[in-house]
Design a protein around this motif. Sequence first.
Motif, PDB file in Angstrom:
ATOM      1  N   GLU A   1      66.702  52.002  19.015  1.00 20.07           N
ATOM      2  CA  GLU A   1      67.628  50.878  18.828  1.00 20.07           C
ATOM      3  C   GLU A   1      68.192  50.851  17.408  1.00 20.07           C
ATOM      4  OE1 GLU A   1      67.610  46.119  19.626  1.00 20.07           O
ATOM      5  OE2 GLU A   1      66.450  47.390  20.985  1.00 20.07           O
ATOM      6  N   PRO A   2      67.319  50.872  16.354  1.00 18.24           N
ATOM      7  CA  PRO A   2      67.893  50.939  15.005  1.00 18.24           C
ATOM      8  C   PRO A   2      68.604  52.267  14.739  1.00 18.24           C
ATOM      9  CG  PRO A   2      65.492  51.126  14.924  1.00 18.24           C
ATOM     10  CD  PRO A   2      65.852  50.733  16.321  1.00 18.24           C
ATOM     11  N   PHE A   3      68.150  53.328  15.419  1.00  9.43           N
ATOM     12  CA  PHE A   3      68.829  54.626  15.252  1.00  9.43           C
ATOM     13  C   PHE A   3      70.288  54.519  15.686  1.00  9.43           C
ATOM     14  CE2 PHE A   3      70.547  58.445  17.167  1.00  9.43           C
ATOM     15  CZ  PHE A   3      70.394  59.373  16.146  1.00  9.43           C
ATOM     16  N   ILE A   4      70.516  53.938  16.867  1.00  9.96           N
ATOM     17  CA  ILE A   4      71.879  53.857  17.409  1.00  9.96           C
ATOM     18  C   ILE A   4      72.777  53.026  16.500  1.00  9.96           C
ATOM     19  CG2 ILE A   4      73.267  52.981  19.323  1.00  9.96           C
ATOM     20  CD1 ILE A   4      70.883  53.698  21.154  1.00  9.96           C
ATOM     21  N   SER A   5      72.295  51.873  16.062  1.00 11.56           N
ATOM     22  CA  SER A   5      73.133  51.007  15.220  1.00 11.56           C
ATOM     23  C   SER A   5      73.453  51.679  13.890  1.00 11.56           C
ATOM     24  CB  SER A   5      72.436  49.659  14.992  1.00 11.56           C
ATOM     25  OG  SER A   5      71.215  49.838  14.306  1.00 11.56           O
ATOM     26  N   THR A   6      72.480  52.405  13.324  1.00 11.08           N
ATOM     27  CA  THR A   6      72.722  53.111  12.061  1.00 11.08           C
ATOM     28  C   THR A   6      73.662  54.287  12.267  1.00 11.08           C
ATOM     29  OG1 THR A   6      70.483  52.533  11.338  1.00 11.08           O
ATOM     30  CG2 THR A   6      71.602  54.251  10.092  1.00 11.08           C
ATOM     31  N   PHE A   7      73.460  55.027  13.339  1.00 14.14           N
ATOM     32  CA  PHE A   7      74.304  56.191  13.638  1.00 14.14           C
ATOM     33  C   PHE A   7      75.762  55.761  13.814  1.00 14.14           C
ATOM     34  CE2 PHE A   7      76.297  59.183  16.614  1.00 14.14           C
ATOM     35  CZ  PHE A   7      75.989  60.400  16.031  1.00 14.14           C
TER      36      PHE A   7
ATOM     37  N   ASN B   1      60.770  57.572  17.340  1.00 15.97           N
ATOM     38  CA  ASN B   1      61.347  57.106  18.610  1.00 15.97           C
ATOM     39  C   ASN B   1      61.850  55.662  18.562  1.00 15.97           C
ATOM     40  OD1 ASN B   1      61.184  59.397  20.348  1.00 15.97           O
ATOM     41  ND2 ASN B   1      58.960  59.106  20.413  1.00 15.97           N
ATOM     42  N   GLU B   2      62.335  55.233  17.405  1.00 12.94           N
ATOM     43  CA  GLU B   2      62.934  53.898  17.265  1.00 12.94           C
ATOM     44  C   GLU B   2      64.439  54.027  17.539  1.00 12.94           C
ATOM     45  OE1 GLU B   2      61.366  51.490  13.852  1.00 12.94           O
ATOM     46  OE2 GLU B   2      60.518  53.429  13.258  1.00 12.94           O
TER      47      GLU B   2
ATOM     48  N   SER C   1      70.666  58.751  24.361  1.00 15.84           N
ATOM     49  CA  SER C   1      70.665  57.384  23.848  1.00 15.84           C
ATOM     50  C   SER C   1      72.063  56.828  23.600  1.00 15.84           C
ATOM     51  CB  SER C   1      69.875  57.323  22.525  1.00 15.84           C
ATOM     52  OG  SER C   1      68.566  57.819  22.690  1.00 15.84           O
ATOM     53  N   LEU C   2      73.067  57.700  23.642  1.00 24.66           N
ATOM     54  CA  LEU C   2      74.434  57.275  23.325  1.00 24.66           C
ATOM     55  C   LEU C   2      75.323  57.317  24.558  1.00 24.66           C
ATOM     56  CD1 LEU C   2      74.994  59.232  19.977  1.00 24.66           C
ATOM     57  CD2 LEU C   2      74.538  56.789  20.207  1.00 24.66           C
ATOM     58  N   TYR C   3      76.196  56.313  24.674  1.00 17.24           N
ATOM     59  CA  TYR C   3      77.206  56.324  25.720  1.00 17.24           C
ATOM     60  C   TYR C   3      78.342  57.277  25.306  1.00 17.24           C
ATOM     61  CZ  TYR C   3      74.976  52.193  27.730  1.00 17.24           C
ATOM     62  OH  TYR C   3      74.081  51.338  28.313  1.00 17.24           O
TER      63      TYR C   3
END
Length: 455
Positions: free
Chosen positions: A26-32, A23-24, A58-60
């Motif tokens: 923030e790093p998931f979004i930047s990596t994705f 459930n991390e 989690s994504l716009y």
Amino acid sequence: MKDLNMKQTDDMMNKLRLYLASNEMEPFISTFLSLHASDQATFFLGLSEKNRGKVLNSLYPHEFVGAFQEFGWEDRRLAVTYLDSAYVVEMLNIMVPVEAAAFLKSITRSKSLSLLNAMNPEAKAHIERIMKYPVNSTGALMHTEFLTANIKDTVEVVLNKLSLSSGNDNYHHLYVIDGESCLIGGVTIHQLLRAESNAAMETLMNSNIISVLDQADQTQAADLIKKYNLLELPVTDQEGVMIGIIKVDEVIDLMEEQISLSIGSFAALRSGLSLTSGIIRLVSQRLPWLVGLTVLGFLITKIMAPFLASLEQFTTLALFIPVILGMSGNSGIQSLSVALRRISMSSVTGKDSWHLLGKEAGIGALTGFVCGLFAFVLANLLLNSSLMFSTIIGLALFIAIFFGTITGAILPLIVKRLSIDPAIASGPVLTTLTDIVALFIYYSVATLLIPLATT
């Protein structure tokens, strides 16, 4: 987004799975978001339903739209089941119009109208312009944003205009138009950058430019792009006014989708193949065909019954049933593949149909004769069959292969005549039909020849 090799991409996808599991986000979004849209789509489609929901929460919309545009039609329809209408509308507002139009055409009319009415007017106008075209026309494939210049413009004027534009910069050609916006020529971006600043477009342009009408069939656009090795193909209306371009990647996507649908239809799956479809949906696609073919299979038993009484003392005949049925089906599949390829590559007229049938009939007769002769010899030499049994097997195999070849060629032509997709003449239907007729042929030959041999 930086360029990544395969190993780096795999490593990043493994990291993404770990971030999701812990459930991390923030790093998931930047990596994705650092992945290419195609890799984003691959990663998303490989997730469980629970994790897909977590990603979408989690994504716009502007962060997910790139991956969404990489999905196939079936996967797009499934993805929107996780999304509310407002989210989908925001994505449609920023999607490439041709992609948005194709998606809206793939869903129900009521849902499509609801989404369209909620969109911003400018995006809606672009999409509706494309949606008015028939689904198989070139107009339904075209991008409505492209680069143009007036015939009298100089290189300096054109470059100044381009520097001020804020649209997509992934273009290969600039199209030269007259005062009526009619297409009269084209200039490559490479030519433009190398030319003198005071050179006019009329001196640089290639006036023998290849174009296609907006109402033409998409296969015509694909043929032109393939024949002339084009990266872009301009689209005009009946008056010659330029209204869009078709890019080579759209044609590639179209061909991939058609191949997938053809394979699915060949296997009697109307919606093609989707690895992400649920079990119930896949069962609902397959079961009607299998039930229908089961009923047809019982017809084989019904056909066999009248013969068995008169032939029950000749049980050796049953040993050769797999050979007769298998070879009839195999020959049918071969000719069906040829016919489908011919139909998909070009329009088949009445004269062409007769030519195709005549050619396949000749092939069926020759291959049937050779295989029948081999069967006659092998039955004698390897199985020590009598001359009568060998003749029955050889003659029945010849007729069954000939019939299978003719059936495989004529079946897609018949359904095309009925305005049905020729691919619906699928493998299971063909093989079941050839099995029934081949068995009838086999026992009919045996019924006719055995009495002659015993008299």
